[in-house]
Scaffold this active site. Sequence first.
Site, PDB file in Angstrom:
ATOM      1  N   CYS A  31       0.797  -1.226   0.000  1.00 44.50           N
ATOM      2  CA  CYS A  31       0.000   0.000   0.000  1.00 44.50           C
ATOM      3  C   CYS A  31       0.833   1.281   0.000  1.00 44.50           C
ATOM      4  O   CYS A  31       0.282   2.381  -0.090  1.00 44.50           O
ATOM      5  CB  CYS A  31      -0.951  -0.009   1.190  1.00 44.50           C
ATOM      6  N   HIS A  83      -3.002   7.383   6.554  1.00 42.97           N
ATOM      7  CA  HIS A  83      -3.199   6.109   5.869  1.00 42.97           C
ATOM      8  C   HIS A  83      -4.573   5.550   6.217  1.00 42.97           C
ATOM      9  O   HIS A  83      -5.294   5.082   5.342  1.00 42.97           O
ATOM     10  CB  HIS A  83      -2.087   5.124   6.246  1.00 42.97           C
ATOM     11  N   HIS A 130      -9.909   1.759   0.028  1.00 44.73           N
ATOM     12  CA  HIS A 130      -8.456   1.540   0.050  1.00 44.73           C
ATOM     13  C   HIS A 130      -8.020   1.089  -1.336  1.00 44.73           C
ATOM     14  O   HIS A 130      -8.289  -0.048  -1.753  1.00 44.73           O
ATOM     15  CB  HIS A 130      -8.107   0.492   1.094  1.00 44.73           C
TER      16      HIS A 130
END
Length: 397
Positions: free
Chosen positions: A161, A289, A323
């Site tokens: 990520c 995040h 996400h």
Amino acid sequence: MTPLAITAYTATSAIGHGLTAQLDALQHSRSGLRPNDFSSTPLDCWIGRVDGVEDTALPATLSAWECRNNRLAWLGLNQDGFLDRVQAARARYGATRIALLLGTSTASIGATEEAYRRLDADGGFADDMLRPAIHAPHSLAAFVATALALEGPCLTISTACSSSAKVFASAERLIQLGLVDAAVVGGVDTLCDSVLFGFNALELVSPEPCRPFDASRNGISIAEAAGFALLERIDAAPDALQLLGYGEASDAHHMSTPHPDGLGAELALRDTLARAGLDAAQVDYINLHGTASLKNDEVEAALVSRAFPTRTRASSTKGFTGHTLGAAGIVEAAIALQAIEHGLIPGNLGGDTPDPICGAQFAWRNEQQRVDVALSNSFGFGGNNACLAFARAGFAA
């Protein structure tokens, strides 16, 4: 480091194609998440799916690269005049003097899944799937290099990520070394069964829209996106937004769980501030995040509370986009850049019952204020952590 100019950028996600659509969704607190309608056997969850990918056709000259991931990349490249800006840079510097660095977690693995679902009677790929270039981790970068006619260094960064955040760091090093004069950076990830069922096997997928930093959060909403930016030396565009610094760290604590004390995340943050010549008090906004997983949010909230004054604003925008995995870094960098350009602090959508661990820095609803400096955090599996610092033109730390 000497700042770099960000002379163009764009993002395409579940909240829309391009920056105008993205800004409108942020301003109106409109999420792009929807009940999962992807796959022949959709999981019971919510996703961030980009509209129009199936209707996006690659040019005939690029048909050999046909797959859903490359269609999303092409859709993203055609927003905000980005293709024209790259073409102008190529004419200015030459095709060999522009690097291409793209982040992705799965590249075109969706096409490989399809190939295995459609095996011939003899166990081989169907004739139309016999295209080795799309069954490779480098498929995305190779496709974009071809589409943009770039001949400089071409790298795929795959650190889960944090992938499309770390591309900014690699680009700065190439420019600093004098190997190139500019760099196209970005990331693309598309929905596929490997990701949806893989994260579900880890018990990380929420059956409802994700709720970053909410006391009752119960997992992530998987999504897809494409985003790109053009980086040049600051003297080429002194009035452009700036990349002030970056930080990278790998704590290697666990394959999927962050270090309990946020060691890697804090190392990346401290590295960023040092490289940018910033004090924490100079940071106006942090795009977190904030995945809505229990441990990630807990660790990141504690880091924000101990590292920043209460005036610094912070929020996760994954309640808007979901996400986007390997594309998260570039999409959230674009949001941080729009925060600077438009003075918009996006609210922490989905966080209706704030976790008590969250400090006064959290912006639970949209706020309007001047933003000179914005950070963007991206933390990946395996402790692959990255942080980026951006600033408005003319800012001096």
